[in-house]
Design an enzyme around this catalytic site. Sequence first.
Site, short mmCIF file in Angstrom:
data_model
loop_
_atom_site.label_atom_id
_atom_site.label_comp_id
_atom_site.label_asym_id
_atom_site.label_seq_id
_atom_site.Cartn_x
_atom_site.Cartn_y
_atom_site.Cartn_z
N ASP A 38 53.99 32.81 35.59
CA ASP A 38 53.64 31.38 35.54
C ASP A 38 53.92 30.77 36.91
O ASP A 38 55.06 30.77 37.38
CB ASP A 38 54.52 30.74 34.45
CG ASP A 38 54.43 29.22 34.45
OD1 ASP A 38 53.41 28.69 34.92
OD2 ASP A 38 55.39 28.59 33.96
N ASP A 42 54.80 25.42 33.69
CA ASP A 42 54.56 24.87 32.35
C ASP A 42 54.94 25.87 31.25
O ASP A 42 54.72 25.63 30.07
CB ASP A 42 53.09 24.43 32.19
CG ASP A 42 52.11 25.59 32.29
OD1 ASP A 42 52.55 26.74 32.52
OD2 ASP A 42 50.89 25.35 32.15
N ASP A 46 49.59 32.10 34.35
CA ASP A 46 48.32 31.60 34.88
C ASP A 46 47.76 32.52 35.96
O ASP A 46 48.41 33.50 36.36
CB ASP A 46 48.48 30.16 35.39
CG ASP A 46 49.69 30.01 36.28
OD1 ASP A 46 49.89 30.90 37.13
OD2 ASP A 46 50.44 29.02 36.13
N ASP A 224 35.23 42.10 23.44
CA ASP A 224 35.98 41.81 22.22
C ASP A 224 35.09 42.03 20.98
O ASP A 224 33.93 41.60 20.97
CB ASP A 224 36.44 40.34 22.27
CG ASP A 224 37.42 40.00 21.16
OD1 ASP A 224 38.49 40.61 21.12
OD2 ASP A 224 37.11 39.11 20.34
N GLU A 283 35.97 47.13 22.70
CA GLU A 283 37.02 47.07 21.68
C GLU A 283 36.29 47.27 20.36
O GLU A 283 35.70 46.34 19.82
CB GLU A 283 37.74 45.71 21.66
CG GLU A 283 38.92 45.71 20.71
CD GLU A 283 38.93 44.61 19.67
OE1 GLU A 283 39.89 44.56 18.89
OE2 GLU A 283 37.99 43.81 19.58
C1 NOJ Z 1 40.55 41.30 19.23
C2 NOJ Z 1 41.55 40.67 20.13
O1 NOJ Z 1 42.25 41.68 20.81
C3 NOJ Z 1 42.45 39.82 19.26
O2 NOJ Z 1 43.56 39.35 19.98
C4 NOJ Z 1 41.62 38.71 18.68
O3 NOJ Z 1 42.42 37.97 17.78
C5 NOJ Z 1 40.41 39.23 17.93
N1 NOJ Z 1 39.73 40.27 18.65
C6 NOJ Z 1 39.42 38.14 17.67
O4 NOJ Z 1 38.82 37.70 18.85
#
Ligand code: NOJ
Length: 552
Positions: A38, A42, A46, A224, A283
């Site tokens: 950080d 805060d 970041d 994601d 992912e």
């Molecule tokens: C996978 C991400 O790693 C996780 O942190 C997130 O909550 C879900 N996808 C939804 O976006």
Amino acid sequence: MTQDLAPSVRQAVRPAQQAEGWWRSAVIYQVYVRSFADSDGDGIGDLRGIRERLPYLAGLGVDALWLTPFYASPQADGGYDVADYRAVDPLFGQLSDADDLVREAHRLGLRIIVDIVPNHTSDQHVWFQAALADRREGTARERYHFRPGRGEGGELPPNDWESVFGGPAWTRITEPDGTPGDWYLHLFAPEQPDLNWDNPEVREEFTSVLRFWLDLGVDGFRIDVAHGMVKAPGLPDIGRTEQAKLIGAQVLPFFDQDGVHEIHRAWRQLLDSYDGQRIGVAEAWAPTSERLALYVRPDELHQAFNFQFLTCDWDAPAMRDVIDQSLAATQSVGAPTTWVLSNHDVVRHTTRYGGDDAELGLRRARAAALLMLALPGSAYVYQGEELGLPEVTDLPDEVRQDPAFFRGDGQDGTRDGCRVPIPWEGEEAPYGFGPGGSWLPQPAAWAGLSVAAQAGDPRSMLELYRSALALRRDLPGLGDGEMRWLDAPEGVLAFSRPGFVCTINTGGDEAAMPVPGRPVLASAALAISIPEGRSTGGTVRLPSDCCVWWAV
Ligand code: NOJ
């Protein structure tokens, strides 16, 4: 003779990376942005904080960073609820900070991968706000999945799908005129409405967003929920509850549908149209290694996280099976395998492996790190694992932020414990994390786990990672390539790579085996007996939960 294998090799600045297919061998460090460093006090990490700490990461010896989402977001799910894909959230800085970070990382020889969240937006995204305001067909609502409810008055959700975070995957809206209206789909929190990828406008928008970040210079994307963008036609019922248990175990009408591959293929073409080998990392939760491999076919993404390795028990035969399956599946499509032990969604592996026994967990985590870094392919390191951080299991409820925690028994709801800001130096919290506090409290014991406390101590986890990463660069047999299993006693896995052997004992007892070479790194002190008058051969007594690297 007892050998204490202290780190022997160190490189502060990395050599130029392999020109061809850098990702095939890369070690990629996951920065959970709000918990790394950080700069402004805060209590939230970041982009500037990361930039200031880049020399640490270059010195650690990783090849690239994956940054979790730092885009404009109400933070309903730690930034995985994006309101503006082209803006940096003020919590994390501004666009110029992202630009500076990418440039400085490149100067230090580090690549930058950013997260992209295409399955859903934030409910505060202009598209969703427009959808709430306009119920006409063929308009804003078609960018999401809006459906009338079932039951006489539409009071029941359109189907039986459950949110990964618990509860129904549908929320009913109130129309602008105050009447109860349609329902919208959200596989995660209600603040994360799922996009409708059958709508060409959605596809076009994401192409433009990817271009935006590629033009800024990022080296790739961690995608994601890469398995979730396409839903089965008609959104059919599943017919049972506790659907979260089926994720990664079978194809579901909302996960791992074949239609997602067309999107990834288009994205690969886009990535390939840029210079510098930009990559896409999925992912993806798929039921088998074979289905996961579909995401990394030559014309699709470059990598997919190998969660089967992450979820594997501490047990040699089980690990061997997972390793074999993972390699066979990715080799069938010519892709590199990835290995990952922890990330921001799971209990840290020191705790997974040791439970309440912290010493056991650390011993196994040390061994697991050497195993992972010796396997063929690319590896992911989650921030803090190089410090041996355990899961924080006693966070008070009032500081928790994981939406799953507040939504019952979907995902385990304990994802805050692995997201506690990491300790850099000093005796008191926030241990150099920043000039203010930290958004989640750090345990008192973390003073002894800080970067400063471990640096230079040959027995520390940090120095083990530094040595392993340096050796991984020096030993040509590591990274991408072949491996061959060797005979080993029960509980031990032994495999060879060119000029190299790795042995790991997952059993509860010491295991004696022939010395396979010259030891170059070990996760614990080793006892080797070499017969009188000889310089090689002999027997090694491999301690329980210990991994050793040998040069041959
Ligand atoms: C996978 C991400 O790693 C996780 O942190 C997130 O909550 C879900 N996808 C939804 O976006």
